[in-house]
Scaffold this motif. Structure first.
Motif, PDB file in Angstrom:
ATOM      1  N   LEU A 256       0.645  -1.419   0.098  1.00 55.67           N
ATOM      2  CA  LEU A 256       0.031  -0.197   0.098  1.00 55.67           C
ATOM      3  C   LEU A 256       0.729   1.199   0.042  1.00 55.67           C
ATOM      4  O   LEU A 256       0.562   2.249  -0.944  1.00 55.67           O
TER       5      LEU A 256
ATOM      6  N   ASN B  40      -3.610  -4.498  -1.883  1.00 56.45           N
ATOM      7  CA  ASN B  40      -3.029  -3.731  -2.957  1.00 56.45           C
ATOM      8  C   ASN B  40      -1.962  -4.400  -3.727  1.00 56.45           C
ATOM      9  O   ASN B  40      -1.046  -4.705  -3.110  1.00 56.45           O
TER      10      ASN B  40
ATOM     11  N   ALA C 286      -2.231   2.608  -7.433  1.00 57.24           N
ATOM     12  CA  ALA C 286      -1.553   1.584  -7.913  1.00 57.24           C
ATOM     13  C   ALA C 286      -1.506   1.306  -9.152  1.00 57.24           C
ATOM     14  O   ALA C 286      -0.680   1.138 -10.035  1.00 57.24           O
TER      15      ALA C 286
ATOM     16  N   ILE D 225      -5.830  -7.121  -8.871  1.00 56.74           N
ATOM     17  CA  ILE D 225      -6.858  -6.545  -8.157  1.00 56.74           C
ATOM     18  C   ILE D 225      -8.400  -7.321  -8.102  1.00 56.74           C
ATOM     19  O   ILE D 225      -8.839  -7.535  -7.072  1.00 56.74           O
TER      20      ILE D 225
ATOM     21  N   ALA E 162      -6.344   4.106  -2.996  1.00 64.37           N
ATOM     22  CA  ALA E 162      -5.227   3.449  -3.117  1.00 64.37           C
ATOM     23  C   ALA E 162      -5.105   2.498  -4.221  1.00 64.37           C
ATOM     24  O   ALA E 162      -4.027   2.159  -5.034  1.00 64.37           O
ATOM     25  N   LEU E 163      -6.173   2.051  -4.805  1.00 68.56           N
ATOM     26  CA  LEU E 163      -6.260   0.886  -5.897  1.00 68.56           C
ATOM     27  C   LEU E 163      -6.107   1.750  -7.285  1.00 68.56           C
ATOM     28  O   LEU E 163      -5.310   1.363  -8.111  1.00 68.56           O
TER      29      LEU E 163
END
Length: 538
Positions: free
Chosen positions: A257, A486, A421, A460, A417-418
């Protein structure tokens, strides 16, 4: 306090009429600014980059408005209230990420590009394939980010309108209304109208957060230690909220993360596009400096708001289901219906400004990179290009509405946060290689973008974020075969490696040393930046 708890659990907080009046007033005021800005939208540059008419300080405030999303105000405050130390990681990661953006991409992108990330990549590579790849990446990253904002908007407005969480249809209607408003802002105002909304929203958000922070500290004699003591006393986790491990018991997940948060900002397309709205590279640097200061101050506020919500709200009010409501509920506890309405209107402005910025970025990328430079081979009609951008904005808005309905109820900081990424995996390696690696070529760019994007999205989909746990988007099934919530720790290094591998595979491509030298000089000095991108027609 018992009454407040009962109201929160039923999604009935404050007076609905007061809430709606304040909310409607804000929307009306911002629409006035959007309509006024629309009168000056005559060219593609006006629509995409606001005619490069904003100063560094103005753009810095707008950047902070673009960046301080629902994840910052609703998600982080809720995550800190619920998980303490682990929740504050989001604030730290989001802030540190700006140093990467300042040092590595802000000025260089402004000097090299014109409107989009695709401009930078196409400078010295085969234009059509890399523009298509850049547009694909931009659309996917924007979709993930939009889902987070729409989910936050749905929960917030449902709280204001007193729609129960069990009313799936009502929550879906709320998300749809937010999506329609977003489309209206983008279609009418373009980048200039969106920027004005972001400036207004940033100022209001900072004021609202400062007022709430001062109010919370005032309750405890301006002693933050006392806030922490009462938060520990009220939290079911006790002293655990002051240390790591409540949310991320797996240290590898914690590191993954953090990596996504720190590297993601420099690859977010709606942040990168902001650097093109200023007239010079110097103003681009000033934008980032202003943004760092404003964002840093705000994240200090979130620390007080998160622990303050745990300290002042009744025990058991902040749960995994209600964590996005921590800041509005704190406002209601401190100042009643009026403060709740004001804070909720500011939070909605936060969401609306960010989704408008995301939508215009994604639509601009498709219209400028795919339509203008791939389909029309660099010779489009400017009016037609803007019409395509507006049509794309409508499509993106409709897709975002569907995604927001599916993700409704998730912590918005986690969802963002995804998106970080995906941005760090698909965009950042390609941008850095293009700017700093002389031998980097088209094949390397395609490997890095498509490979990083595919790996990240697949991980994901098969992670606990989507299925297999009580907090997943889909709770009734379990196909989570990837253990990390994550994927940044795997997908980001993989994208960097794929860039190297693709460059080696395509090593026989003709290398244009003059083009690289021109790009290097322009990116470092700004010489010739106003000429834009030279179309190669390939």
């Amino acid at each position: 306090m018992t009454a407040v708890l009962a109201q929160a659990q039923q999604a009935v907080v404050g007076d609905r009429t007061t809430n709606v009046l304040i909310f409607t007033l804000f929307v009306a005021v911002t629409l006035v600014f959007v309509f006024r800005a629309s009168r000056t939208n005559r060219t593609a540059s006006d629509y995409y980059a606001a005619g490069r008419s904003f100063s560094g300080s103005q753009n810095g405030v707008a950047v902070s408005g673009d960046y301080l999303s629902a994840a910052s105000f609703l998600g982080i405050a809720g995550a800190i209230a619920l998980y303490g130390y682990d929740g504050f990681l989001y604030s730290v990661g989001f802030l540190v990420a700006w140093l990467v953006a300042l040092l590595l991409v802000a000025e260089l992108l402004r000097n090299t590009g014109k409107f989009t990330m695709g401009d930078v990549l196409a400078f010295r590579m085969r234009q059509r394939p890399v523009r298509a790849a850049a547009a694909t990446s931009t659309l996917v990253v924007s979709f993930f980010y939009l889902i987070a904002q729409m989910a936050g908007a749905g929960g917030l407005i449902a709280l204001l309108l007193q729609i129960p969480r069990s009313d799936t249809f009502g929550q879906g209607v709320v998300v749809a209304v937010v999506g329609v408003l977003m489309i209206v802002y983008v279609l009418i105002g373009g980048m200039k109208g969106t920027t004005y909304v972001q400036i207004i929203k940033a100022v209001l958000l900072l004021i609202a957060a400062a007022v709430l922070t001062t109010w919370v500290l005032g309750r405890f004699g301006f002693n933050f230690s006392a806030v922490l003591d009462q938060a520990v006393e009220r939290s079911p986790k006790g002293e655990g909220i002051l240390g790591p491990g409540l949310q991320y018991k797996n240290k590898v997940d914690f590191i993954s993360l953090g990596l996504a948060l720190v590297l993601g900002t420099a690859g977010l397309p709606h942040i990168l596009m902001r650097f093109y709205t200023v007239p010079t590279a110097k103003e681009a640097r000033r934008s980032v400096v202003w943004a760092i200061w404003l964002i840093g101050v705000f994240y200090l506020f979130t620390l007080v708001l998160g622990y303050g919500a745990q300290a002042l709200l009744p025990p058991g009010m902040i749960t995994a289901e209600t964590q996005n409501d921590a800041a509005p509920l704190l406002a209601y506890e401190l100042g009643g219906e009026l403060l709740l309405g004001i804070v909720a209107a500011v939070a909605f402005a936060t969401i609306l400004a960010v989704v408008a910025g995301l939508t215009i970025t994604a639509s601009a990328s498709f219209a400028h990179d795919v339509y203008a430079n791939v389909i029309k081979k660099g010779q489009p009609s400017p009016d037609r290009e803007v019409r395509v951008a507006r049509t794309t904005a409508v499509v993106i808005g409709l897709v975002a509405i569907v995604g927001g309905i599916v993700a409704n109820g998730q912590n918005v900081a986690f969802l963002v946060a995804l998106a970080f990424a995906v941005a760090a995996s698909a965009n950042l390696p390609t941008i850095l290689y293009s700017l700093f690696w002389r031998k980097f070529n088209t094949t390397g760019a395609l490997f890095s973008i498509y490979g990083g994007l595919a790996i990240c999205v697949l991980l994901i989909l098969f992670s606990p974020a989507v299925s297999g746990s009580a907090t997943s988007m889909i709770k009734d099934v379990d196909f989570a075969i990837f253990p990390l919530s994550n994927p940044g720790l795997v997908s980001i290094p993989a994208s960097f490696l794929l860039g190297v591998l693709g460059t080696w595979v395509g090593r026989r491509e003709r290398f244009n040393s003059e083009k690289y030298a021109e790009m290097e000089v322009r990116s470092l000095t700004g010489a010739g930046a106003e000429k834009g991108v030279v179309h190669q027609g390939r």
